[in-house]
Design a protein around this motif. Structure first.
Motif, PDB file in Angstrom:
ATOM      1  N   LEU A   5      31.454   1.957  24.579  1.00  0.00           N
ATOM      2  CA  LEU A   5      30.788   1.747  25.851  1.00  0.00           C
ATOM      3  C   LEU A   5      31.709   1.009  26.808  1.00  0.00           C
ATOM      4  O   LEU A   5      31.898   1.369  27.966  1.00  0.00           O
ATOM      5  N   PRO A  40      22.695 -12.327  25.757  1.00  0.00           N
ATOM      6  CA  PRO A  40      22.251 -11.654  26.973  1.00  0.00           C
ATOM      7  C   PRO A  40      20.867 -12.143  27.390  1.00  0.00           C
ATOM      8  O   PRO A  40      20.027 -12.435  26.552  1.00  0.00           O
TER       9      PRO A  40
ATOM     10  N   ALA B  46      20.136  -4.766  24.454  1.00  0.00           N
ATOM     11  CA  ALA B  46      21.158  -5.657  25.008  1.00  0.00           C
ATOM     12  C   ALA B  46      22.371  -4.860  25.477  1.00  0.00           C
ATOM     13  O   ALA B  46      22.933  -5.119  26.539  1.00  0.00           O
ATOM     14  N   LEU B  47      22.738  -3.831  24.677  1.00  0.00           N
ATOM     15  CA  LEU B  47      23.882  -3.005  25.053  1.00  0.00           C
ATOM     16  C   LEU B  47      23.607  -2.228  26.333  1.00  0.00           C
ATOM     17  O   LEU B  47      24.516  -1.928  27.098  1.00  0.00           O
ATOM     18  N   PRO B  50      23.553  -3.608  30.946  1.00  0.00           N
ATOM     19  CA  PRO B  50      24.446  -3.328  32.078  1.00  0.00           C
ATOM     20  C   PRO B  50      24.131  -2.004  32.770  1.00  0.00           C
ATOM     21  O   PRO B  50      24.266  -1.877  33.979  1.00  0.00           O
ATOM     22  N   ILE B  51      23.683  -1.020  31.983  1.00  0.00           N
ATOM     23  CA  ILE B  51      23.373   0.282  32.566  1.00  0.00           C
ATOM     24  C   ILE B  51      22.130   0.211  33.452  1.00  0.00           C
ATOM     25  O   ILE B  51      22.040   0.881  34.475  1.00  0.00           O
ATOM     26  N   PHE B  53      21.253  -2.015  35.421  1.00  0.00           N
ATOM     27  CA  PHE B  53      21.467  -2.700  36.691  1.00  0.00           C
ATOM     28  C   PHE B  53      21.323  -1.791  37.897  1.00  0.00           C
ATOM     29  O   PHE B  53      20.786  -2.171  38.917  1.00  0.00           O
ATOM     30  N   ALA B 336      16.264  -9.101  31.095  1.00  0.00           N
ATOM     31  CA  ALA B 336      16.718  -7.978  31.909  1.00  0.00           C
ATOM     32  C   ALA B 336      15.847  -7.823  33.148  1.00  0.00           C
ATOM     33  O   ALA B 336      16.342  -7.560  34.244  1.00  0.00           O
TER      34      ALA B 336
END
Lengths: 328, 504
Positions: A5, A40, B46-47, B50-51, B53, B336
């Motif tokens: 990723l 996170p 969690a991975l 970022p997507i 956003f 998130a």
């Protein structure tokens, strides 16, 4: 999976930044990594990602930026990672008061902000003292009077360990009010949600926490704010009627600052670059929109000032934590 | 507000092609994440943060929720087929699911898991719609003493279900509790058993221990047995679908699992793993075929799999109505959402109706998608059995390392995982169950905090646990569940003692 990723993200950003055209300066020549020294979703992670998004949206940095989480040890794992980057120019990290607190209480095993290069203080939050909506305590003074009468009868909750922010913030107020801070009955909860539930369920008398943690419940009217630790009243509709601790007659403020750091021995060129870039960033519309969205308050101060501020913070905390018995 | 208007509003948000696409991506990824042992919904979401956003909040939550409940569907698959739980919430499914697969009934087991998940997921969504705010209100009655009592009950249930041997189950629980004390103690700020190692300050990562004890020890056990034969080939006799008898036994288990999962996971925020254990405990103590549990009873799959999906829905209630995450995964989702500028909380239903109802509508759609994705494809999952052992072992190792590394980007975690793999192998050989270790580890920390918070509240009096009704009821339940399975053993023990006496 994450590696892949990351690779894709880096590749994409490379392509995108190539399209945007790079400025003439030689620094930065490599991708930049922003460390969030926590999992996170928390405050440090949110700040790191907000910086990344703002800089990318405003196209202020010619190199790709990525956020890496280094959770653990109250930020200690991140600090150890930064120590390994000493003398390099491409890793940034975000921190807040635990950087100072965990140095004094020994968690960081001697490491402190001096093992980093402070670049800028960016934002701040204040501490808020809240009670359940139907609590008999109407003012901070009511609460303090009850504590003077019987300090053991009043239990309060916070979201950090004893000797960390939520505890110390109120200890500061108690001390100014002539109450022995060691007498306070503080109960630590693992998260804002748990602490709020304990408050709403009547298990604790009040909650001392960052304003951000309590906004939803304040809006819903299930909890009531007695005081905030800001130097003056805040302007938002929700909080404009909440008095400051100062107004209650105690000269106490408490600030939950958040700032950006580089590794120790950052080159002068890189330091100048980040000072200028971060200053530009806090004035950008993207950053301002993000602050609005996240209910954060701008508290920008540049590297010099920030470093002096950190010195003062260390003094203040050392005195308080020594009194509370948490200093090592 | 008119509920039908809300539903119409919700579907108008959820059925836009883009959101439908995201719901599909979410549930598909969720299933894959669920199937893979190393990667849980927490890591997956969690991975993906970022997507999300770039997405509008509606679309972002639809994607994340899809992963969350998709993982609850998929988690059962590896439990049943390779005895390696994809998620902590599928640990208990291994017990009977794998036994069923051994008997050539992998198909019905997978089908029962998918159908149970669908029923529970749909039920939880309906409940979220009509009961959400009221349930959140009741959950507020849970203070530290109630949480302690609840977790105590959860642990005793596991200990009671794990053991042919009381001593071995208790030993496992104790190991788990000991592991949970590693790290900074929240109530005193003191670090315990960290040996000055910074990475140990937050304690051991759950995933590290779980993957080590379950997945890696499985690999080691397989490798050790390899010279004797290939791993037991689980061939599928009979159909992939449930028989009439299966239905008759599974449906009551679905209902019990759904209800208990929803209340334990939703009300108490105890999470999907505890919900599945509680459901298994219920099946073991009340089911008509309780004596078959542990030997491949369909109830042992149907109940817990319904329960973990119902709990996932229940956790969403916590998240949306209170802004208080009811599980680790929803905690990440909360983070998130905050980043997207949304503050979940009691006001969300009024201020952002399109957001809430759009999500609810997407959960209906997602559940249907998952049923379609999982049921006809049961055959495909079953084909995993045809993969040669060496490949399967390689995959388990690969995903174990990948999953553990992605959590903290830490090499130390990998070493610890291998260490726990070896410990897990030894425990396996000693016939000490691993499930109580895991649950004690997860609950131990929370339980200790709740205990000590309670004692500060009560100024040191243990009376607080029996003077509060909810806590008292839970403790009584715990007492019943821990003593119930051992009455027989205790009886035998005393008989032996007295028998020896008379003999002597």
């Amino acid at each position: 999976m994450k590696r892949v990723l990351l690779f894709v993200v880096v590749l994409l950003s490379l392509v995108l930044s190539a399209c945007g055209g790079a400025p003439a300066s030689s620094y930065p020549e490599q991708p930049i990594e922003i460390i969030a020294p926590a999992n996170p979703g928390g405050g440090w992670d949110t700040l790191a990602r907000t910086i990344q998004v703002s800089l990318e949206t405003e196209k202020m940095v010619s190199q790709p930026l990525s956020v890496t989480n280094k959770p653990g040890g109250g930020g200690g794992v991140g600090l150890a990672y930064m120590a390994a980057q000493k003398g390099t120019d491409y890793t940034l990290v975000v921190y807040s008061p635990p950087l100072v607190i965990n140095n004094i209480n020994g968690t960081f095993e001697g490491k402190s902000y001096k093992d980093l290069t402070p670049l800028a203080k960016l934002i701040t939050d204040y501490q808020i003292i809240v009670v359940k909506a139907d609590s008999p305590y109407q003012t901070l003074e009511d609460l303090l009077n009850a504590m003077r009468a019987d300090p053991k009868a009043i239990k309060f909750a916070g979201v950090s360990s004893p000797g960390s922010m939520d505890h110390v913030a109120f200890a500061k107020i108690a001390k100014a009010a002539g109450i022995d801070p060691k007498q306070l009955e503080y109960i630590a909860f693992a998260g804002g949600g748990e602490a709020t539930t304990a408050l709403l369920g009547g298990n604790v008398t009040f909650l001392s926490t960052g304003i951000g943690e309590s906004v939803a419940q304040l809006e819903a009217g299930t909890i009531r704010a007695l005081a905030i630790t800001a130097p003056e009243r805040l302007t938002s509709d929700l909080l404009k009627d909440v008095p400051t601790v100062k107004e209650s007659g105690y000269d106490v403020t408490y600030e939950i600052w958040r700032g950006v750091f580089g590794p120790a021995d950052l080159s002068p060129e890189a330091k100048a670059y980040w000072e200028a870039t971060l200053k530009k960033m806090v004035e950008s519309p993207t950053w301002k929109a993000q602050l609005e969205k996240l209910n954060w308050r701008d508290a920008y101060s540049p590297s010099e000032e920030f470093t002096t501020f950190l010195g003062q913070e260390t003094e203040t905390y050392r005195a308080l934590l020594t009194e509370l018995g948490f200093a090592k | 507000m008119d509920i039908w208007n809300n539903i119409v509003l919700g579907f108008s948000v959820a059925v836009t092609p883009f959101n439908l696409f995201l719901a599909f991506v979410g549930v598909f990824l969720g299933t894959v994440i669920g199937v893979l042992p190393g990667i849980g919904p927490m890591t997956g979401i969690a991975l993906l943060i970022p997507i999300t956003f770039g997405l509008p909040p509606n679309s972002a939550i639809i994607l994340m929720a899809g992963i969350y409940y998709g993982a609850m569907y998929g988690g059962s698959t590896t439990s049943i087929l390779v005895n390696a739980p994809g998620e902590s919430s599928s640990v208990v499914t291994c017990i009977d699911g794998f036994e069923m697969a051994k008997k050539g009934r992998a198909g019905p087991a997978l089908a029962a898991a998918a159908i149970g998940s669908f029923i529970a997921g749909t039920f939880a969504t309906i409940m979220l719609m009509i009961l959400g705010p009221a349930i959140a209100q009741f959950a507020l009655n849970f203070g530290p003493p109630e949480y302690f009592a609840l977790m105590f009950a959860g642990l005793t249930v596991v200990t009671s279900l794990a053991g042919r041997s009381l001593v071995k189950a208790l030993l496992a629980t104790t190991i788990g509790l000991a592991i949970s004390t590693i790290g900074i103690d929240l109530q005193s700020g003191v670090s315990r058993y960290t040996f000055g190692n910074l990475e140990m300050l937050d304690g051991l990562e759950f995933l590290v221990v779980a993957i080590g004890l379950f997945a890696l020890s499985e690999v080691l056990a397989n490798l050790a047995d390899m010279r004797q034969a290939v791993m037991e080939r689980l061939s599928i006799k009979g159909g992939l679908w449930l028989t009439k008898e299966d239905w008759k036994r599974a449906i009551p288990a679905f209902i019990r699992g759904t209800l208990s999962g929803f209340f334990v996971g939703g009300l108490a925020g105890a999470g999907a793993a505890v919900a599945s254990f509680v459901s298994y405990g219920i099946e073991k103590s009340t089911g008509k075929h309780k004596e078959e549990l542990g030997h491949g009873a369909i109830e042992g799959v149907a109940g817990p799999e319904a329960a973990n999906n119902a709990a996932a829905g229940g956790a969403m209630i916590h998240l949306l109505c209170l802004g208080i995450p009811g599980s680790g995964t929803t905690a990440i989702m909360l983070g998130a959402l905050l980043m997207l500028g949304l503050q979940p909380g009691p006001l969300l239903f009024q201020q952002q109706p399109d957001f809430v109802w759009g999500l609810i509508a997407s959960m209906y759609i997602g559940n249907v998608m998952l049923l379609v994705l999982n049921l006809p494809l049961v055959g495909m999952w079953v084909k995993i059995l045809d993969i040669p052992l060496y490949l399967l072992v390689l995959f388990i190792i690969l995903f174990s390392f990948l999953g553990v590394y992605t959590v903290n980007n830490s090499v130390q975690d990998l070493l610890l995982m291998v260490g726990f793999g070896i410990i897990g192998y030894i425990l396996r050989r000693l016939d000490i169950p691993a499930a109580p270790i895991i649950l004690a580890m997860v609950l131990g920390d929370l339980m200790e905090q709740a205990l000590r918070q309670s004692l500060i509240i009560s100024d040191g009096s243990l009376g607080i646990f029996v003077t509060r009704p909810i806590s008292l009821i839970l403790l009584i339940l715990a007492a019943i569940s821990i003593t119930n399975p051992y009455w027989g053993q205790l009886g035998a023990f005393f008989r032996r003692i007295f028998g020896q006496k008379t003999a002597a």
